[in-house]
Design a protein around this motif. Sequence first.
Motif, PDB file in Angstrom:
ATOM      1  N   LEU A  93       4.478  -3.096 -25.125  1.00 59.95           N
ATOM      2  CA  LEU A  93       3.969  -2.715 -23.813  1.00 59.95           C
ATOM      3  C   LEU A  93       4.053  -1.205 -23.612  1.00 59.95           C
ATOM      4  CD1 LEU A  93       5.706  -5.510 -21.706  1.00 59.95           C
ATOM      5  CD2 LEU A  93       3.306  -5.455 -22.425  1.00 59.95           C
ATOM      6  N   GLN A  94       3.021  -0.628 -23.037  1.00 59.97           N
ATOM      7  CA  GLN A  94       3.008   0.809 -22.784  1.00 59.97           C
ATOM      8  C   GLN A  94       4.096   1.205 -21.798  1.00 59.97           C
ATOM      9  OE1 GLN A  94      -0.794   2.319 -21.536  1.00 59.97           O
ATOM     10  NE2 GLN A  94      -0.141   4.458 -21.591  1.00 59.97           N
ATOM     11  N   ASP A  95       4.268   0.410 -20.750  1.00 54.71           N
ATOM     12  CA  ASP A  95       5.375   0.595 -19.817  1.00 54.71           C
ATOM     13  C   ASP A  95       6.430  -0.443 -20.181  1.00 54.71           C
ATOM     14  OD1 ASP A  95       7.205   0.713 -17.773  1.00 54.71           O
ATOM     15  OD2 ASP A  95       5.745   0.630 -16.146  1.00 54.71           O
ATOM     16  N   PRO A  96       7.546  -0.029 -20.794  1.00 52.33           N
ATOM     17  CA  PRO A  96       8.514  -1.004 -21.304  1.00 52.33           C
ATOM     18  C   PRO A  96       9.488  -1.546 -20.274  1.00 52.33           C
ATOM     19  CG  PRO A  96       9.263   1.199 -21.827  1.00 52.33           C
ATOM     20  CD  PRO A  96       7.926   1.351 -21.139  1.00 52.33           C
ATOM     21  N   SER A  97       9.412  -1.111 -19.024  1.00 50.90           N
ATOM     22  CA  SER A  97      10.410  -1.507 -18.039  1.00 50.90           C
ATOM     23  C   SER A  97      10.039  -2.800 -17.338  1.00 50.90           C
ATOM     24  CB  SER A  97      10.581  -0.405 -16.991  1.00 50.90           C
ATOM     25  OG  SER A  97       9.428  -0.302 -16.188  1.00 50.90           O
ATOM     26  N   VAL A  98      11.056  -3.564 -16.960  1.00 50.36           N
ATOM     27  CA  VAL A  98      10.809  -4.763 -16.164  1.00 50.36           C
ATOM     28  C   VAL A  98      10.235  -4.423 -14.793  1.00 50.36           C
ATOM     29  CG1 VAL A  98      11.896  -6.751 -15.044  1.00 50.36           C
ATOM     30  CG2 VAL A  98      12.502  -6.159 -17.384  1.00 50.36           C
ATOM     31  N   PRO A  99      10.753  -3.389 -14.090  1.00 45.32           N
ATOM     32  CA  PRO A  99      10.151  -3.048 -12.796  1.00 45.32           C
ATOM     33  C   PRO A  99       8.665  -2.732 -12.898  1.00 45.32           C
ATOM     34  CG  PRO A  99      12.263  -1.963 -13.009  1.00 45.32           C
ATOM     35  CD  PRO A  99      11.970  -2.586 -14.348  1.00 45.32           C
ATOM     36  N   GLY A 100       8.239  -2.226 -14.054  1.00 42.40           N
ATOM     37  CA  GLY A 100       6.819  -1.945 -14.223  1.00 42.40           C
ATOM     38  C   GLY A 100       5.951  -3.188 -14.146  1.00 42.40           C
ATOM     39  N   LEU A 101       6.553  -4.352 -14.319  1.00 40.54           N
ATOM     40  CA  LEU A 101       5.804  -5.607 -14.233  1.00 40.54           C
ATOM     41  C   LEU A 101       5.616  -6.070 -12.798  1.00 40.54           C
ATOM     42  CD1 LEU A 101       7.643  -7.621 -17.046  1.00 40.54           C
ATOM     43  CD2 LEU A 101       5.494  -6.370 -17.265  1.00 40.54           C
ATOM     44  N   PHE A 102       6.403  -5.541 -11.877  1.00 38.07           N
ATOM     45  CA  PHE A 102       6.386  -6.040 -10.509  1.00 38.07           C
ATOM     46  C   PHE A 102       5.115  -5.567  -9.805  1.00 38.07           C
ATOM     47  CE2 PHE A 102      11.268  -6.615  -9.938  1.00 38.07           C
ATOM     48  CZ  PHE A 102      11.287  -7.417 -11.066  1.00 38.07           C
ATOM     49  N   PRO A 103       4.275  -6.494  -9.361  1.00 43.53           N
ATOM     50  CA  PRO A 103       2.929  -6.146  -8.892  1.00 43.53           C
ATOM     51  C   PRO A 103       2.858  -5.773  -7.408  1.00 43.53           C
ATOM     52  CG  PRO A 103       3.140  -8.524  -8.975  1.00 43.53           C
ATOM     53  CD  PRO A 103       4.460  -7.965  -9.452  1.00 43.53           C
ATOM     54  N   TYR A 104       3.269  -4.560  -7.074  1.00 41.48           N
ATOM     55  CA  TYR A 104       3.107  -4.101  -5.698  1.00 41.48           C
ATOM     56  C   TYR A 104       1.636  -3.769  -5.457  1.00 41.48           C
ATOM     57  CZ  TYR A 104       8.110  -3.893  -4.987  1.00 41.48           C
ATOM     58  OH  TYR A 104       9.427  -4.232  -4.842  1.00 41.48           O
ATOM     59  N   PRO A 105       1.063  -4.256  -4.357  1.00 43.56           N
ATOM     60  CA  PRO A 105      -0.341  -3.945  -4.044  1.00 43.56           C
ATOM     61  C   PRO A 105      -0.526  -2.454  -3.751  1.00 43.56           C
ATOM     62  CG  PRO A 105       0.466  -5.790  -2.716  1.00 43.56           C
ATOM     63  CD  PRO A 105       1.666  -5.146  -3.361  1.00 43.56           C
ATOM     64  N   ALA A 106      -1.764  -2.034  -3.684  1.00 45.15           N
ATOM     65  CA  ALA A 106      -2.079  -0.666  -3.277  1.00 45.15           C
ATOM     66  C   ALA A 106      -1.711  -0.469  -1.806  1.00 45.15           C
ATOM     67  CB  ALA A 106      -3.558  -0.389  -3.502  1.00 45.15           C
ATOM     68  N   ALA A 107      -1.747   0.770  -1.368  1.00 43.78           N
ATOM     69  CA  ALA A 107      -1.360   1.085   0.009  1.00 43.78           C
ATOM     70  C   ALA A 107      -2.183   0.310   1.026  1.00 43.78           C
ATOM     71  CB  ALA A 107      -1.489   2.585   0.258  1.00 43.78           C
ATOM     72  N   ASP A 108      -3.448   0.019   0.690  1.00 44.23           N
ATOM     73  CA  ASP A 108      -4.305  -0.729   1.621  1.00 44.23           C
ATOM     74  C   ASP A 108      -4.232  -2.231   1.415  1.00 44.23           C
ATOM     75  OD1 ASP A 108      -5.603  -1.033  -0.779  1.00 44.23           O
ATOM     76  OD2 ASP A 108      -7.533  -0.200  -0.107  1.00 44.23           O
ATOM     77  N   GLY A 109      -3.335  -2.695   0.519  1.00 47.65           N
ATOM     78  CA  GLY A 109      -3.181  -4.120   0.275  1.00 47.65           C
ATOM     79  C   GLY A 109      -4.037  -4.670  -0.845  1.00 47.65           C
ATOM     80  N   SER A 110      -4.851  -3.843  -1.441  1.00 48.68           N
ATOM     81  CA  SER A 110      -5.715  -4.308  -2.529  1.00 48.68           C
ATOM     82  C   SER A 110      -4.896  -4.710  -3.751  1.00 48.68           C
ATOM     83  CB  SER A 110      -6.691  -3.197  -2.921  1.00 48.68           C
ATOM     84  OG  SER A 110      -7.346  -3.513  -4.133  1.00 48.68           O
ATOM     85  N   ILE A 111      -5.337  -5.763  -4.458  1.00 47.45           N
ATOM     86  CA  ILE A 111      -4.649  -6.182  -5.677  1.00 47.45           C
ATOM     87  C   ILE A 111      -5.524  -5.960  -6.913  1.00 47.45           C
ATOM     88  CG2 ILE A 111      -3.376  -7.911  -4.343  1.00 47.45           C
ATOM     89  CD1 ILE A 111      -4.983 -10.059  -5.911  1.00 47.45           C
ATOM     90  N   THR A 112      -6.582  -5.201  -6.798  1.00 50.86           N
ATOM     91  CA  THR A 112      -7.513  -4.996  -7.912  1.00 50.86           C
ATOM     92  C   THR A 112      -6.808  -4.450  -9.149  1.00 50.86           C
ATOM     93  OG1 THR A 112      -9.341  -4.606  -6.372  1.00 50.86           O
ATOM     94  CG2 THR A 112      -9.621  -3.833  -8.650  1.00 50.86           C
ATOM     95  N   LYS A 113      -5.979  -3.425  -8.974  1.00 50.39           N
ATOM     96  CA  LYS A 113      -5.265  -2.849 -10.114  1.00 50.39           C
ATOM     97  C   LYS A 113      -4.225  -3.824 -10.658  1.00 50.39           C
ATOM     98  CE  LYS A 113      -5.861   2.046  -8.960  1.00 50.39           C
ATOM     99  NZ  LYS A 113      -5.187   3.339  -8.653  1.00 50.39           N
ATOM    100  N   ASN A 114      -3.636  -4.632  -9.790  1.00 47.85           N
ATOM    101  CA  ASN A 114      -2.659  -5.615 -10.249  1.00 47.85           C
ATOM    102  C   ASN A 114      -3.312  -6.666 -11.136  1.00 47.85           C
ATOM    103  OD1 ASN A 114      -1.621  -5.348  -6.903  1.00 47.85           O
ATOM    104  ND2 ASN A 114      -0.446  -4.476  -8.600  1.00 47.85           N
ATOM    105  N   VAL A 115      -4.522  -7.063 -10.777  1.00 51.37           N
ATOM    106  CA  VAL A 115      -5.261  -8.044 -11.577  1.00 51.37           C
ATOM    107  C   VAL A 115      -5.512  -7.485 -12.975  1.00 51.37           C
ATOM    108  CG1 VAL A 115      -7.437  -9.293 -11.829  1.00 51.37           C
ATOM    109  CG2 VAL A 115      -6.317  -9.174  -9.592  1.00 51.37           C
ATOM    110  N   ALA A 116      -5.963  -6.242 -13.025  1.00 54.50           N
ATOM    111  CA  ALA A 116      -6.243  -5.616 -14.315  1.00 54.50           C
ATOM    112  C   ALA A 116      -4.971  -5.498 -15.157  1.00 54.50           C
ATOM    113  CB  ALA A 116      -6.879  -4.245 -14.101  1.00 54.50           C
ATOM    114  N   ARG A 117      -3.865  -5.111 -14.536  1.00 62.80           N
ATOM    115  CA  ARG A 117      -2.604  -4.954 -15.266  1.00 62.80           C
ATOM    116  C   ARG A 117      -2.114  -6.311 -15.771  1.00 62.80           C
ATOM    117  NH1 ARG A 117       2.348  -2.002 -15.367  1.00 62.80           N
ATOM    118  NH2 ARG A 117       3.530  -3.018 -17.038  1.00 62.80           N
ATOM    119  N   ALA A 118      -2.182  -7.339 -14.939  1.00 58.53           N
ATOM    120  CA  ALA A 118      -1.732  -8.669 -15.350  1.00 58.53           C
ATOM    121  C   ALA A 118      -2.535  -9.174 -16.540  1.00 58.53           C
ATOM    122  CB  ALA A 118      -1.847  -9.643 -14.173  1.00 58.53           C
ATOM    123  N   LYS A 119      -3.836  -8.992 -16.469  1.00 57.13           N
ATOM    124  CA  LYS A 119      -4.706  -9.442 -17.552  1.00 57.13           C
ATOM    125  C   LYS A 119      -4.410  -8.663 -18.843  1.00 57.13           C
ATOM    126  CE  LYS A 119      -8.849 -10.350 -16.277  1.00 57.13           C
ATOM    127  NZ  LYS A 119     -10.271 -10.243 -15.837  1.00 57.13           N
TER     128      LYS A 119
END
Length: 535
Positions: free
Chosen positions: A167-193
């Motif tokens: 994994l490029q980000d080796p930390s466990v906290p890096g896995l925690f999917p906090y939404p964007a400031a406006d609540g969007s989860i678009t980046k979280n979807v991409a990261r999870a995939k």
Amino acid sequence: MATTRSSARQVSPRGRRIAAALLVSTLGGTTLAACSADAKDSQPAKVSGQNVSETAGEVEITWGTCPAPAGGQPRDPHLACGTLEVPLDYRDPDGTKIDLAVSRLSTAQPGKRRGVLLLNPGGPAVGGLGMPETMASTLPKSVLDRYDLIGFDPRGVEHSTPQSCGLQDPSVPGLFPYPAADGSITKNVARAKADAKQCADTVGEDLRHYNTANTARDMDRIRQALGEKKISYWGQSYGTYLGAVYRSLFQDRTDRMVLEGNVDPTKVWANQVAGTWGKGMADRFPDAARVAAAQAGTLKLGTDVAEVTDTYLALADRLDRTPTEIPGASVSLDGAMLRNMTYALLLHNDTLPMLTKFWRAADNLSRGTTTAADIAVLTEAFAAPPASPGIPADNQATMFMALTCGDAEWPHDVDGYAARTTADREKWPLTAGMPANIWACAYWDKPAEATAKIVKDGPRNTLILQNRRDNATPWEGAVGLHKSLGDGSAFVGVDNGGHSVYGAGSDCADKATVGFLTTGHLPDKDVHCTDVTQK
């Protein structure tokens, strides 16, 4: 979800702070246990394979020296370590083999010895080789006289055939999917995939066999190698679920079991995350807010819990929208990092003062008014932990996903995650919708086997220890576990905050624990301890 944790009995407050933050959570010449007290460490323990479907041939451990811990900390010279070979897939016992790293601290006295106490510090995916020496420093002689202490790195973790997705980000906290400031989860979807694909491409289907049920089967192999008819067990955090699974798979081989900081086995894992983390943080946060309010004149975060909470939420929102570079560090502080550090420092009462100073430093940083003292606090908080030789940097993150995604199937609908995240942000603002958001598990391969079923009732041999305000594994998880185990368990609840129960300030809880391990006596009814003194 059980989250990663460093035991309050394992490291110094500073080490606990850094380890907890970077491993986050969600969630220490010995004798041979199977032989006489003067057996040599070099002598292997061998027992015939017992009649269980996954056992074949002989099981053995050859004892020797232990691998050096991260940071070069000294080992107890009496701690011995060895390696045990087990099947990757117990349905194919003659197929691929992996290694388990096991440790042993022989403390039991002839004439008083009951057996072994197998230990697990939680995680998921925290190594446990050093746990015997840690526990030996806090357990009374009455317990140490009765048990040899056994630690192990669970399969895939640290020295037990460690796994890595690269994994490029080796930390466990890096896995925690906090939404964007406006609540969007678009980046979280991409990261999870992307994370799920990275693991599939790098490790492949073998990762499906690194689950809790197979870890419990590994524990039974350890039991065989030690020549024990039964094992006693102490599991913390995620280790409570592991213990419940072992107890269900091997009831006739389970002696006395202590489960501390508990997971509801009916909510593994998506419902454990989404259903408990928000409330757990809401219950625990006021403990730290009161510490901050008591120093309102210097910290200037607020004069009561409500004001401190408002200050914190405004700070998190500000950092969500405008991450700020930390002078002299290679990272910028954003809202996710603020929340992860807060979560980590809430795990123990003795880190609450440090947490309030961290809030003050972060608030000043976000406003461009940082002082030298603030920089010192931030630098310490984000100092890199020592590396473990030979262990991939992303080992815990890889195994965190393997276990949480491989024990039970998660929902796959993106729209459903988006809707649940929006609702969760509204209900539990301190966690900002993260627990209900999409994880890599939404794109994971189907688990290799059905989720383990927890057997109700059975032998009355399990003590459940739980704090009222545990942000990692909240109170409701222990209640759910107690219900799942039925009359087979006894419940001791403590009016305390944090993730550790034993040795954290309640003589009531400590006496119940020691009494059970030494005499086998469990309380006849639920016990609620209110005698907490902060240590």
